[in-house]
Each structure stands twice: as C-alpha cells, then as structure tokens.
Scaffold this motif. Structure first.
Motif, PDB file in Angstrom:
ATOM      1  N   LEU A 209       0.844  -1.193   0.000  1.00 16.96           N
ATOM      2  CA  LEU A 209       0.000   0.000   0.000  1.00 16.96           C
ATOM      3  C   LEU A 209       0.882   1.246   0.000  1.00 16.96           C
ATOM      4  N   LYS A 210       0.640   2.141  -0.938  1.00 14.33           N
ATOM      5  CA  LYS A 210       1.385   3.401  -0.952  1.00 14.33           C
ATOM      6  C   LYS A 210       1.031   4.241   0.270  1.00 14.33           C
TER       7      LYS A 210
ATOM      8  N   GLY B  40      -1.247   3.445   3.789  1.00 18.35           N
ATOM      9  CA  GLY B  40      -2.024   2.464   4.527  1.00 18.35           C
ATOM     10  C   GLY B  40      -3.382   2.949   4.984  1.00 18.35           C
ATOM     11  N   ALA B  41      -3.595   4.266   4.997  1.00 15.44           N
ATOM     12  CA  ALA B  41      -4.876   4.803   5.468  1.00 15.44           C
ATOM     13  C   ALA B  41      -5.945   4.824   4.384  1.00 15.44           C
ATOM     14  N   VAL B  42      -5.539   4.798   3.116  1.00 10.52           N
ATOM     15  CA  VAL B  42      -6.476   5.010   2.002  1.00 10.52           C
ATOM     16  C   VAL B  42      -7.611   3.994   1.943  1.00 10.52           C
ATOM     17  N   PRO B  43      -7.378   2.684   2.138  1.00 14.84           N
ATOM     18  CA  PRO B  43      -8.492   1.739   2.014  1.00 14.84           C
ATOM     19  C   PRO B  43      -9.681   2.065   2.909  1.00 14.84           C
ATOM     20  N   ILE B  44      -9.416   2.470   4.146  1.00 13.55           N
ATOM     21  CA  ILE B  44     -10.506   2.744   5.090  1.00 13.55           C
ATOM     22  C   ILE B  44     -10.977   4.189   5.014  1.00 13.55           C
ATOM     23  N   SER B  45     -10.047   5.122   4.810  1.00 13.23           N
ATOM     24  CA  SER B  45     -10.437   6.541   4.842  1.00 13.23           C
ATOM     25  C   SER B  45     -11.008   7.034   3.517  1.00 13.23           C
TER      26      SER B  45
ATOM     27  N   LYS C 237      -7.043  -2.165 -10.917  1.00  8.00           N
ATOM     28  CA  LYS C 237      -8.407  -1.666 -10.723  1.00  8.00           C
ATOM     29  C   LYS C 237      -8.586  -0.785  -9.499  1.00  8.00           C
ATOM     30  N   ASP C 238      -7.669  -0.831  -8.524  1.00  8.95           N
ATOM     31  CA  ASP C 238      -7.858  -0.009  -7.323  1.00  8.95           C
ATOM     32  C   ASP C 238      -8.124   1.446  -7.716  1.00  8.95           C
ATOM     33  N   PRO C 239      -9.273   2.014  -7.338  1.00 10.75           N
ATOM     34  CA  PRO C 239      -9.629   3.355  -7.822  1.00 10.75           C
ATOM     35  C   PRO C 239      -8.690   4.454  -7.340  1.00 10.75           C
ATOM     36  N   SER C 240      -7.993   4.218  -6.241  1.00  6.40           N
ATOM     37  CA  SER C 240      -7.022   5.196  -5.738  1.00  6.40           C
ATOM     38  C   SER C 240      -5.608   4.908  -6.223  1.00  6.40           C
ATOM     39  N   GLN C 241      -5.444   3.843  -6.980  1.00  5.36           N
ATOM     40  CA  GLN C 241      -4.122   3.410  -7.455  1.00  5.36           C
ATOM     41  C   GLN C 241      -3.121   3.378  -6.294  1.00  5.36           C
ATOM     42  N   ASN C 242      -3.570   2.732  -5.221  1.00  7.73           N
ATOM     43  CA  ASN C 242      -2.817   2.712  -3.968  1.00  7.73           C
ATOM     44  C   ASN C 242      -2.100   1.387  -3.734  1.00  7.73           C
TER      45      ASN C 242
END
Length: 549
Positions: free
Chosen positions: A472-473, A475-480, A527-532
């Motif tokens: 993860l670029k 780590g907070a992006v998936p939940i936030s 496919k991750d929409p945040s490209q994270n």
C-alpha cells in the motif's frame, strides 16, 4: 537498509519470464548463434507454474520459430473442430451464426492447448540448445548502468523478514547482467511497470485496458464431451453491468476449460467478478454440461485488452518489453500467445543483429519497427476499434459496428479511424452511491464455489514470514477513502479473497491483506480506484502452482 553486496554473472541477453515470449526469444537467439550466452529467469516454482491462458492457440508463432514442432512432439493435441457463439439470457440462449463473422474469427487450424504445458515443452527445447533456465528465481530489482541504461536484474533474494529486513537465513540474490535485458513478465509485470514509468514509454499512447480472466478445469461426463469444440458466450449474467463473456473449450481426456472474462472498466464498484463467473455456471446450457462432473483446477489472470493504440514504446537503453508486457492480445479473437511468440522472435533477431555489429545497451529500434509494422501490428490494427466500441456503445451495438469495422479492415481501411479508450480502468470506477449493490446467490458447492475453496485448487503457497508483496502506498487510504467512497471494491475485484474489511463491534474497520492467497493476477494493481496498491514479486517459487492451465 544498507547497500547489499551481490555477486554478478554476465550474459549476452538476460530474459525475465519463461512464458511464450521469453522462451521464444531465448530459442531464437540460440538458433542464430549457438554460442550466445542466454539466461531465462522464472519466478514460478517450475516453468508453467504461473502460466494461465484460455487457450486456443494460433500456431503461426510456433510455425515461425520451430517449424518442425509436430515432429518434436509439441503438446498441441486437440485441433479445433467446431466454433459456437451464443448470446445468453438468464434462462435461454441465441446462437450467433458464423457466416457473417470476419475470417479472422475462424478457429480452423488452431488448437485447444494448455499454455503451461506448451511452455514446459518449449523450455525442454531451449535447455537442449544450452539455454540456462532458472525457475524459482523472482527478479525483484532492475540494475541500472552508469548512463541510465538497464544493465541487468537482481534475482533470487530470499529470507527477508516481514518488515523487509534480512532474516537469519537471508540470501541477497545475484545480479545478472546482460548486454540486453528482455522483460517478458506477462500482464502488468512489476519491472516492466518501472521501466515504462522511468523512460516515459507510454507517453502519447492510450491507457492500457485490461480484463480479468478466471478459469476452471472440469472433468465431465464422457457422454457430454465433444473434443475440439469451442464455445464463446456474451450477455448474461453481466448484462449492462460490465463487458466480458465466457469460453468453454473441450480438450482431450474428457476435460473442459470453463472460463469467464470481465472487462475491468466497469463502473459499479459493487460488481463482484468472481461471483459473476460462479453465477454463469448455473445457466442451463452450462449447468447441464457440468452436471455430474468435477472441478479439478482454478486460477485467474489479468488480460491486456488495450490493443494497438495502447502499446507503449517497447524499447529503452538496454531493455526491450516482450509479449503481454506490451499488450499484444487480439481481443475479438481472444488470442495473444501467437503474438507473444512472434515478439520474442523479433526481439531476439534485433538483439542478434546489434550484438553482431558490436553494439550493446542501446535501443533495439528494429524490434519496435518489426512489431508495429510486421505481422503483430497487422493482426492488432485490424481489430483496434472493437474494444473501445464495446466500451462506448455497449455489447449489441459493438457487435454490429465492430463486425463492420473488422470487415472493412480486411480491405485495408477503417470507417472509424482509430478510436481512443479514454479513462484507465481505475478511473472508470464510480462512487458506490451512484450504483445499487448486486445480490449474488450463495455458491452451492457443486457447480459454484466460494473463493477460498477455489483458491485451494490453484495450489497457491506463499512463505508467510516474508514482506507482503502487495504494497500500500498509503495504509490509510483503504478505510479513509476507498471504503466510504467506493465501498472498498478490493473486497470484490480480487478473485482470490486477498483483501477484506474487518468490522468488529466497538472498533474501527480494518483493512486486511491475506497475501498468501494471491494468485498473481495483478487485478488489484490495475483496478484499485485510488491506485494505492503496488504488486511486486514475492520471493521466488511462491504463488500458484498451476498443473496444466
């Protein structure tokens, strides 16, 4: 972490990936000069362990590379005998006649194969020529030279702890240097992605597009088996939710390949590609075929679908991208292995000419020219508008317009010119609030299966103390970000159940990565929409162990 000291080995050409492109390049190099020093590095535990393809193979690539492949026992045992195309509704089907289809859609002369077994056979041919092939050797880094050229790769690094530091059994790996390095990693390879970004090779090109292909091998009732039968379907269950379709190929020994492809430019983040595949098998046509049979293997892989207008520049100083590292799939034919082989052959010929002239580590522009102007470019240019027409106008209109465009292209022109793809697949994802959740039936354990049960049929294994290869670029992006905005689609787009959001009473939601389940499909990276999410190689030999995919 301090700079690691590594031993180095020198070769003429270093090839990353023992798929059809990499092995073709190795074989052609040795055909042109038996004294050429060539090495092939493969991250799978054996050649073929990470190969997953449909596959109906157009043998033109093998014809060009090894003309006597029949006499040498290549595992092309099942010629295609019949082609069937159906449009499915929920309970019925409508056959699409063959006669209005462009000639390129005809599978006469092609073979139903296991590409894993084809690659194993190619590796035997290569080793008999003196080519070194090292399976279980993941290439984790690129080595750059003093002038910014690609000089080699780092392979065989083992024994890192979960935090990335060296463990008690740490092995630093080796640097393998080549006058040229060929990257034939397949779709969305981690080193290829780095090279494309470093040298800006995608500048001026359309974004690459992708599909997710999922496949099961079934042993079915011999009375229902039709060796050599090829069936493709479109329509149900995807409908307007996504582009895609299925394939059903009858090979030898009463086995059937059952596969399903979902184009990854779908908008609704609630879509669950794996469950669309499982639901498909309950269509009466498919359920009747599989009833009384048993599933014996499962796997999944991303497919490059951007075609002609999405191919990046293929060369940079010291390096060339081969096969699906570029994206050479003919989408309407659902075939790319022949082009992968031809690309390996072309890269080898360009490198041989350069080495004979005393050149090294420059750009193999002759390879790029051959791909774009030769057989590969001609194959892809004819069908370049099929995918964007489908994306823009939907299935029904694209059948008519795409068919018209393929027919006119056989005459040397297109009524549409070249249509762009627009957004990347990640950017195509829309907020969850714009779409309704989709209710999927629970797998019955007979025709349809839950993800984790199916993953056990891919023989996937990862040493669990190593660092997660799904990085993860932030780590907070998936939940936030992804959870409130997109209902965290990683829970659904992954066909192996790697990602989950754990919600416990009185606690904040947690994003969990079960990397040991990963079948190396690369969908998350795409496919991750945040490209994270960044997919990198785990240590060598880890991942799926496909027997005959």
């Amino acid at each position: 972490m301090a700079q690691v000291e590594r031993e180095a080995m020198e070769y003429d050409v270093v090839i990353v990936g023992a798929g059809p492109a990499g092995l073709s390049a190795a074989i052609r190099l040795k055909q042109l000069d038996p004294n050429r020093e060539v090495v092939v590095l493969e991250k799978g535990s054996e050649v073929g362990a990470h190969i997953l393809s449909g596959a109906v193979l157009d043998p033109c690539g093998l014809d060009a590379l090894i003309p006597d492949w029949r006499e040498k026992g290549a595992p092309l045992n099942t010629p295609v005998k019949e082609d069937n195309f159906f449009m499915l509704g929920e309970a019925g089907k409508m056959r699409i006649p063959n006669f209005p289809m462009p000639p390129l859609m005809n599978n006469h002369g092609n073979y139903i194969v296991s590409m894993g077994n084809v690659c194993r056979w190619m590796a035997e041919q290569a080793e008999a020529m003196g080519i070194e092939i090292f399976p279980g050797m993941a290439c984790s880094e690129i080595v750059y030279g003093e002038n910014g050229e690609v000089k080699g790769v780092v392979a065989g690094e083992f024994g890192k702890e979960a935090d990335g530091t060296p463990g008690p059994s740490y092995e630093p790996g080796m640097e393998l240097h080549g006058k040229y390095v060929f990257l034939s990693e397949g779709v969305r390879g981690s080193l290829s992605k780095e090279v494309i970004a470093k040298y800006d090779l995608a500048k001026g090109k359309e974004p690459q597009k992708f599909g997710l292909g999922m496949k099961e091998i079934w042993e079915i009732d011999p009375d229902k088996h039709k060796e050599g039968s090829v069936t493709h379907t479109m329509g149900w269950p995807l409908g307007k939710n996504a582009g895609g379709g299925s394939f059903i190929y009858h090979l030898e020994n009463n086995q059937v390949y059952v596969g399903f492809v979902v184009h990854l430019n779908y908008k609704n983040p609630h879509l669950f590609p794996y469950m669309e595949f499982q639901r498909f098998k309950h269509h009466p046509m498919v359920a009747d075929l599989l009833k009384g049979g048993k599933r014996v293997a499962y796997g999944a892989r991303a497919i490059s679908e951007g075609g002609y207008q999405s191919m990046p520049k293929m060369v940079a100083p010291g390096v060339a991208l081969l096969g699906c590292s570029v994206g050479m799939v003919n989408v309407p034919r659902i075939k790319g292995n022949h082009n992968a082989m031809l690309s390996g052959k072309a890269a080898a010929e360009a490198a041989h000419t350069a080495l004979e002239a005393g050149r090294a580590s420059d750009e193999l522009s002759a390879y790029e020219t051959e791909v774009r102007e030769g057989a590969i470019g001609k194959d892809l240019k004819k069908v370049r508008n099929v995918k964007p027409l489908w994306s823009k106008y939907g299935l029904t209109a694209s059948l008519t317009l795409g068919g018209l465009d393929m027919w006119t292209n056989t005459l040397g022109f297109s009524v549409f010119g070249t249509i762009g793809h627009g957004k990347s697949d990640a950017d195509a994802t829309e907020p969850a609030a714009n779409h309704k959740p989709i209710d999927y039936p629970k797998p019955d354990g007979t025709l349809s299966f839950d993800r984790l049960t199916n993953v056990s049929f891919s023989m996937t294994n990862h040493e669990e103390s190593q660092p997660a290869h799904l990085q993860l670029k932030d780590g907070a992006v998936p939940i936030s970000v992804n959870l409130p905005k997109y209902a965290e689609p990683a829970q659904r787009y992954c066909p192996a159940g790697v990602y989950e959001v754990v919600e416990e009473e009185g606690k904040d939601p947690r994003f969990v990565i079960n990397f040991q389940n990963c079948v190396h499909c690369k969908t998350c990276d795409i496919k991750d929409p945040s490209q994270n999410i960044n997919w990198v190689t785990p240590q060598g030999g880890d991942g799926p162990n496909y027997p005959n995919m």
